[in-house]
Scaffold this active site. Structure first.
Site, PDB file in Angstrom:
ATOM      1  N   ARG A 172      -9.282  -9.737 -10.212  1.00  0.00           N
ATOM      2  CA  ARG A 172      -9.917  -9.199  -9.006  1.00  0.00           C
ATOM      3  C   ARG A 172     -10.652 -10.355  -8.347  1.00  0.00           C
ATOM      4  O   ARG A 172     -11.609 -10.872  -8.895  1.00  0.00           O
ATOM      5  CB  ARG A 172     -10.904  -8.086  -9.376  1.00  0.00           C
ATOM      6  CG  ARG A 172     -11.477  -7.361  -8.178  1.00  0.00           C
ATOM      7  CD  ARG A 172     -12.498  -6.326  -8.593  1.00  0.00           C
ATOM      8  NE  ARG A 172     -11.921  -5.196  -9.316  1.00  0.00           N
ATOM      9  CZ  ARG A 172     -11.240  -4.218  -8.734  1.00  0.00           C
ATOM     10  NH1 ARG A 172     -11.059  -4.213  -7.436  1.00  0.00           N
ATOM     11  NH2 ARG A 172     -10.761  -3.238  -9.457  1.00  0.00           N
ATOM     12  N   LYS A 222     -10.980  -6.000   0.532  1.00  0.00           N
ATOM     13  CA  LYS A 222     -10.785  -4.695   1.179  1.00  0.00           C
ATOM     14  C   LYS A 222     -11.979  -4.402   2.071  1.00  0.00           C
ATOM     15  O   LYS A 222     -13.115  -4.672   1.699  1.00  0.00           O
ATOM     16  CB  LYS A 222     -10.561  -3.593   0.146  1.00  0.00           C
ATOM     17  CG  LYS A 222     -11.604  -3.511  -0.916  1.00  0.00           C
ATOM     18  CD  LYS A 222     -11.233  -2.519  -1.986  1.00  0.00           C
ATOM     19  CE  LYS A 222     -12.184  -2.673  -3.154  1.00  0.00           C
ATOM     20  NZ  LYS A 222     -11.807  -2.005  -4.355  1.00  0.00           N
ATOM     21  N   LYS A 258      -5.032  -0.671   5.253  1.00  0.00           N
ATOM     22  CA  LYS A 258      -5.240  -0.218   3.868  1.00  0.00           C
ATOM     23  C   LYS A 258      -4.914   1.264   3.820  1.00  0.00           C
ATOM     24  O   LYS A 258      -5.613   2.077   4.422  1.00  0.00           O
ATOM     25  CB  LYS A 258      -6.666  -0.474   3.407  1.00  0.00           C
ATOM     26  CG  LYS A 258      -6.876  -0.104   1.952  1.00  0.00           C
ATOM     27  CD  LYS A 258      -8.265  -0.468   1.477  1.00  0.00           C
ATOM     28  CE  LYS A 258      -8.396  -0.420  -0.039  1.00  0.00           C
ATOM     29  NZ  LYS A 258      -7.988   0.847  -0.627  1.00  0.00           N
ATOM     30  N   GLU A 280      -4.091  -6.341   6.819  1.00  0.00           N
ATOM     31  CA  GLU A 280      -3.070  -5.296   6.688  1.00  0.00           C
ATOM     32  C   GLU A 280      -3.778  -3.956   6.696  1.00  0.00           C
ATOM     33  O   GLU A 280      -4.921  -3.868   6.235  1.00  0.00           O
ATOM     34  CB  GLU A 280      -2.331  -5.423   5.337  1.00  0.00           C
ATOM     35  CG  GLU A 280      -1.474  -6.654   5.227  1.00  0.00           C
ATOM     36  CD  GLU A 280      -0.732  -6.707   3.870  1.00  0.00           C
ATOM     37  OE1 GLU A 280      -0.690  -5.683   3.149  1.00  0.00           O
ATOM     38  OE2 GLU A 280      -0.221  -7.786   3.549  1.00  0.00           O
ATOM     39  N   ARG A 287      -0.349   2.451 -10.920  1.00  0.00           N
ATOM     40  CA  ARG A 287      -1.436   1.481 -10.959  1.00  0.00           C
ATOM     41  C   ARG A 287      -1.848   1.160 -12.397  1.00  0.00           C
ATOM     42  O   ARG A 287      -2.237   0.058 -12.724  1.00  0.00           O
ATOM     43  CB  ARG A 287      -2.596   2.117 -10.199  1.00  0.00           C
ATOM     44  CG  ARG A 287      -3.754   1.235 -10.004  1.00  0.00           C
ATOM     45  CD  ARG A 287      -4.919   2.049  -9.474  1.00  0.00           C
ATOM     46  NE  ARG A 287      -6.072   1.187  -9.439  1.00  0.00           N
ATOM     47  CZ  ARG A 287      -6.458   0.516  -8.368  1.00  0.00           C
ATOM     48  NH1 ARG A 287      -5.829   0.662  -7.243  1.00  0.00           N
ATOM     49  NH2 ARG A 287      -7.491  -0.289  -8.427  1.00  0.00           N
ATOM     50  N   GLU A 320       2.603   0.794  -1.589  1.00  0.00           N
ATOM     51  CA  GLU A 320       1.733   1.964  -1.657  1.00  0.00           C
ATOM     52  C   GLU A 320       2.563   3.176  -1.264  1.00  0.00           C
ATOM     53  O   GLU A 320       3.296   3.131  -0.279  1.00  0.00           O
ATOM     54  CB  GLU A 320       0.562   1.740  -0.683  1.00  0.00           C
ATOM     55  CG  GLU A 320      -0.553   2.728  -0.794  1.00  0.00           C
ATOM     56  CD  GLU A 320      -1.592   2.363  -1.870  1.00  0.00           C
ATOM     57  OE1 GLU A 320      -1.385   1.411  -2.645  1.00  0.00           O
ATOM     58  OE2 GLU A 320      -2.599   3.087  -1.930  1.00  0.00           O
ATOM     59  N   ARG A 330      -0.745   3.110  -5.627  1.00  0.00           N
ATOM     60  CA  ARG A 330      -0.026   1.840  -5.739  1.00  0.00           C
ATOM     61  C   ARG A 330       1.161   1.981  -6.672  1.00  0.00           C
ATOM     62  O   ARG A 330       1.049   2.627  -7.713  1.00  0.00           O
ATOM     63  CB  ARG A 330      -0.991   0.796  -6.280  1.00  0.00           C
ATOM     64  CG  ARG A 330      -0.380  -0.586  -6.394  1.00  0.00           C
ATOM     65  CD  ARG A 330      -1.421  -1.569  -6.112  1.00  0.00           C
ATOM     66  NE  ARG A 330      -1.023  -2.929  -6.319  1.00  0.00           N
ATOM     67  CZ  ARG A 330      -1.918  -3.919  -6.369  1.00  0.00           C
ATOM     68  NH1 ARG A 330      -3.205  -3.650  -6.283  1.00  0.00           N
ATOM     69  NH2 ARG A 330      -1.522  -5.148  -6.513  1.00  0.00           N
ATOM     70  N   PHE A 385       4.160  -4.199   0.208  1.00  0.00           N
ATOM     71  CA  PHE A 385       3.323  -5.319   0.630  1.00  0.00           C
ATOM     72  C   PHE A 385       3.485  -6.598  -0.188  1.00  0.00           C
ATOM     73  O   PHE A 385       2.915  -7.615   0.161  1.00  0.00           O
ATOM     74  CB  PHE A 385       1.847  -4.929   0.727  1.00  0.00           C
ATOM     75  CG  PHE A 385       1.249  -4.321  -0.514  1.00  0.00           C
ATOM     76  CD1 PHE A 385       0.954  -5.098  -1.620  1.00  0.00           C
ATOM     77  CD2 PHE A 385       0.953  -2.965  -0.551  1.00  0.00           C
ATOM     78  CE1 PHE A 385       0.390  -4.536  -2.745  1.00  0.00           C
ATOM     79  CE2 PHE A 385       0.393  -2.389  -1.674  1.00  0.00           C
ATOM     80  CZ  PHE A 385       0.113  -3.184  -2.788  1.00  0.00           C
TER      81      PHE A 385
HETATM   82  P1  AMP Z   1      -9.248  -0.165  -4.266  1.00  0.00           P
HETATM   83  O1  AMP Z   1      -8.420   0.814  -5.047  1.00  0.00           O
HETATM   84  O2  AMP Z   1     -10.271   0.489  -3.390  1.00  0.00           O
HETATM   85  O3  AMP Z   1      -9.763  -1.278  -5.147  1.00  0.00           O
HETATM   86  O4  AMP Z   1      -8.284  -0.889  -3.232  1.00  0.00           O
HETATM   87  C1  AMP Z   1      -7.141  -1.587  -3.608  1.00  0.00           C
HETATM   88  C2  AMP Z   1      -5.951  -0.670  -3.533  1.00  0.00           C
HETATM   89  O5  AMP Z   1      -5.627  -0.402  -2.177  1.00  0.00           O
HETATM   90  C3  AMP Z   1      -4.687  -1.257  -4.069  1.00  0.00           C
HETATM   91  O6  AMP Z   1      -4.617  -1.157  -5.452  1.00  0.00           O
HETATM   92  C4  AMP Z   1      -3.608  -0.458  -3.383  1.00  0.00           C
HETATM   93  O7  AMP Z   1      -3.326   0.719  -4.129  1.00  0.00           O
HETATM   94  C5  AMP Z   1      -4.276  -0.005  -2.106  1.00  0.00           C
HETATM   95  N1  AMP Z   1      -3.689  -0.562  -0.869  1.00  0.00           N
HETATM   96  C6  AMP Z   1      -3.540   0.124   0.271  1.00  0.00           C
HETATM   97  N2  AMP Z   1      -3.021  -0.641   1.238  1.00  0.00           N
HETATM   98  C7  AMP Z   1      -2.814  -1.867   0.694  1.00  0.00           C
HETATM   99  C8  AMP Z   1      -2.310  -3.101   1.203  1.00  0.00           C
HETATM  100  N3  AMP Z   1      -1.920  -3.243   2.467  1.00  0.00           N
HETATM  101  N4  AMP Z   1      -2.263  -4.149   0.346  1.00  0.00           N
HETATM  102  C9  AMP Z   1      -2.677  -4.029  -0.945  1.00  0.00           C
HETATM  103  N5  AMP Z   1      -3.172  -2.898  -1.468  1.00  0.00           N
HETATM  104  C10 AMP Z   1      -3.247  -1.823  -0.660  1.00  0.00           C
END
Ligand code: AMP
Length: 564
Positions: free
Chosen positions: A416, A422, A254, A252, A274, A304, A259, A344
């Site tokens: 996690r 990611k 990102k 998907e 979040r 998001e 969030r 999502f």
């Molecule tokens: P990170 O904050 O770098 O750990 O990345 C995870 C975060 O990416 C999630 O908590 C979401 O806020 C964001 N995010 C963006 N696009 C998506 C997606 N397609 N699916 C899930 N999370 C996403």
């Protein structure tokens, strides 16, 4: 006999001293067995450092100053001693205890009164949180004084730790889950699952106390109580994600946004951030979109929220966060920073938890539930080349990278894991200087909106261009920059205005490529401005040798961001 706060404090003191996990779990479990149904939820939360259940929106909001003033008002505190104790222990609670042991209480009533009970402390916390609005500081102080004047030094230590959110005894939530499992003789997994669903280990303990293990089986989500979020681990490449997920996965886009978890029940909608705080009032568009698109009576959704600029590119995350903070004076912010939402996941629908269903099924239920609200752009792929192309598309559209979600994976709140990966090929941001800018087209006509970004060459004093971008800034910032750049213009050639290098900007990018375009022979790929660094002078900008170092480092970790 009601449990005293002293017994809880003494236990925490022993836990702090041992640090041995087994001993911590054992002594906590034994202690929990002695508590009754009403005390146990409070005690469990207090022991992990919280005044209220995790899902609760209540906060104590006691500032450090208020606490100090109250301590001063209650005791004859010697501040020099306090400062010394702080330096020695590095912990506010311990410093409070050590100083109180040596000083007299002005208003202390502990000797004549019954000892503080856990229930009384909880009641005081409730009253402190309740004091809000005009005059709340005084009311909070009054409540605090009443509480602290009954506390012995050891109790004051742990009250301070809870009040300041600095428990740090070693008894973290994971160990508390083990202790609860041990105390009630139920499998740890069952406790962990219930804690995930109920959103609070204190409530799990209370349910076990009142209803036994069967009570936990019945525990389910309830609308308007936020569920802990499923989190992702990092993968270095699309290939790693594919092999981790067994050769095929759902990629998907990102999105670089914020969030949100959205709860709906009939005509009521609440939005959680979040960190699970209620941000409903800051996001009226989200509420409106849900109300007009989601027909289901009850649902818990995740997505998001992103902000797009006038050209449809995502703008920097910091601007979006401003929207979250603006609760009251929202005013014309909704026009200034219009928000878009992509969904999502779906966790719950009309009384049924969906978290054990596989991703692929949840996604299809989500699509059927949310009307015209867009879902995250997705592609189920098994070829690295296709996945890499999809990643390129996401980056070209200004997004952060990709997420990879295992097709058969459940939604695991608060964990996690590798089921969500990611892939975010972002290298460390650079502080660069604007040396020239071009006038934009269309909506950006008349604005200097496309910027040449340069790094410093300390040897020659020159600024060498390493990239160009029109992405990342808001209209207001572009207008402001246009004025400032015009003031320092030295020449104009067609659309391009060369300026005295003055303005430093922070730039994110996805790769540094070799390029004949600029004298530096390097070019940033997918560059975007993340911040205007008015706090930095051009002499503090990054050097060209630093940019070259990052460029070369990419080769040392060869294959990191491509399909190899
Ligand atoms: P990170 O904050 O770098 O750990 O990345 C995870 C975060 O990416 C999630 O908590 C979401 O806020 C964001 N995010 C963006 N696009 C998506 C997606 N397609 N699916 C899930 N999370 C996403």
């Amino acid at each position: 006999m009601p449990a005293t706060f002293r017994s809880l404090s003494e236990l925490l003191e022993r836990i702090e001293a041992t640090k041995k996990r087994l001993e911590i779990v054992d002594s906590t479990a034994n202690y929990l067995k002695t508590l009754d149904a009403l005390e146990i939820e409070s005690a469990v939360n207090m022991m992990v450092g919280r005044a209220f259940p995790k899902y609760s929106q209540r906060t104590l909001d006691v500032s450090w100053q208020t606490l100090i003033r109250t301590l001063e008002d209650t005791y004859e505190l010697d501040w020099d001693l306090f400062r010394q104790a702080m330096a020695r222990t590095g912990d506010v609670g311990s410093a409070v205890k050590s100083v109180l042991e040596g000083c007299r209480a002005k208003k202390q009533t502990q000797l004549t009164m019954n000892p503080l009970t856990i229930t009384e402390v909880q009641r005081s916390f409730d009253a402190i949180a309740k004091a809000q609005g005009a005059g709340s500081r005084t009311r909070k102080e009054r409540q605090l004084t009443a509480l602290l004047s009954q506390a012995t030094p050891i109790e004051a230590k742990y009250l301070t730790k809870i009040l300041t959110g600095e428990m740090r005894t070693g008894l973290h939530e994971g160990l508390m889950e083990q202790a609860v499992a041990r105390a009630f003789n139920v499998p740890l997994q069952k406790v962990q699952h219930a804690s995930m669903v109920l959103g609070d280990i204190g409530e799990v303990a209370a349910t076990l106390k009142m209803q036994g293990a069967e009570g936990l089986d019945k525990a389910g989500f309830s609308v308007f109580r936020p569920v802990k979020l499923m989190l992702a681990q990092t993968a270095q490449s699309v290939n790693e994600a594919l092999s981790e997920h067994g050769g095929e996965t759902a990629f998907e886009y990102k999105y670089d946004g914020a969030r949100v978890q959205i709860h709906k029940q009939n005509n009521q909608v609440r939005v959680f951030s979040r960190r699970l705080s209620d941000v409903t009032q800051s996001l009226p568009e989200v509420v409106a979109a849900i109300k007009s698109n989601v027909k289901a009576g009850e649902a818990i959704l995740e997505g998001e929220v992103i902000a797009l600029d006038s050209a449809g590119f995502p703008i920097a995350f910091q601007h979006l966060m401003r929207r979250f903070k603006r609760v009251r004076e929202l005013g014309n912010m909704t026009q200034k920073i219009p928000l878009t939402m992509v969904l999502f996941d779906i966790l719950y629908l009309n009384g049924e938890s969906l978290i054990s269903k596989p991703y692929i099924e949840r996604r299809s239920i989500l699509a059927q539930t949310v009307g015209n609200i867009p879902l995250t752009k997705q592609a189920i792929l098994n070829q690295p080349e296709q996945a890499y192309t999809f990643l390129e598309e996401a980056l070209a559209a200004g997004h952060e990278g990709l997420m990879a979600k295992k097709l058969d994976s459940p939604y695991t709140p608060g964990r996690r894991g590798k089921r969500w990966l990611k892939i975010k090929p972002i290298l460390e941001p650079l502080d660069l200087v604007i040396t020239a800018a071009e006038y934009g087209y269309g909506r950006r006509k008349g604005w200097l909106s496309d910027y040449y970004l340069a790094a410093r060459d300390p040897a020659s004093g020159e600024f060498l261009v390493v990239g160009k971008t029109f992405r990342g800034l808001t209209d207001a910032e572009i207008i402001d920059l246009t004025g400032r750049l015009k003031e320092s213009a030295v020449s104009q050639e067609g659309h391009k205005v060369t300026v005295i290098p003055k303005i430093v900007v922070e730039v994110a990018y996805n790769e540094i490529q070799q390029s004949p375009k600029y004298k530096s022979h390097m070019a940033l790929r997918f560059a975007r401005i993340t911040r205007i660094r008015d706090d930095k002078t051009p002499q503090e900008a990054d050097t060209i040798s630093h940019v070259r170092e990052i460029f070369e480092r990419q080769f040392r970790s060869k294959g990191k961001y491509n399909t190899n």
